[in-house]
Design an enzyme around this catalytic site. Structure first.
Site: not given
Length: 168
Positions: A86, A157
């Site tokens: 992240c 995705c």
């Protein structure tokens, strides 16, 4: 000007195409797209801290739920061994071993790392989707679809702007 059925349909179709182009992906998140509720995720920063920590695009994707343009992320073409983290809190999200070429223009994976992400219903843009958030900071990563490869059949995705890559 007299409007017959054919002209009406032609103008309607053109207006719809322009409307989709203007709203997807837009510069503002959809009205019903809300950021994660505060206090729900273990890693929390103030809005000012997020803005200072992230680039403009990372902030718009991770904190406002926007979508980067397809084909703009270098992570879509990343093929080295390693882990995708992240960009907001450095939480490990995906192993490069689960990355595949989806042809969509966004980095795609068939499985996240255990406990790395959480799902949330997303009914924006007039469709039902499953949004994927970082389990640590609640940042918007992308969506998951049921058209991926084996063994899961899933396609996570992801927005490349929401992630950073760490080579093994």
């Amino acid at each position: 000007m007299q409007l017959d059925r054919r002209t009406f349909l032609a103008f309607g179709g053109a207006a719809m195409v322009v409307g989709v182009a203007v709203t997807y992906p837009g510069s503002e998140p959809p009205a019903d797209a809300a950021p994660p509720p505060p206090g729900r995720f273990p890693y929390r920063l103030t809005d000012a801290q997020w803005r200072a920590r992230l680039t403009n695009m990372q902030y718009r994707v991770l904190r406002q739920g926007e979508t980067e343009r397809a084909g703009t992320s270098p992570l879509d073409r990343e093929h080295r061994r390693g882990t995708f983290h992240c960009a907001g809190c450095n939480n490990p999200l995906y192993s490069s071993a689960t990355k595949f070429e989806s042809g969509t223009g966004w980095p795609s994976f068939w499985r996240p790392l255990r406990g790395a992400v959480v799902e949330r219903a997303d009914n924006s843009l007039g469709m039902r989707r499953t949004e994927i958030l970082c389990a640590r900071c609640g940042g918007h990563l992308g969506h998951v679809f049921n058209d991926g490869p084996r063994p899961t059949g899933l396609r996570y995705c992801m927005n490349g702007a929401a992630m950073v890559f760490r080579a093994a």
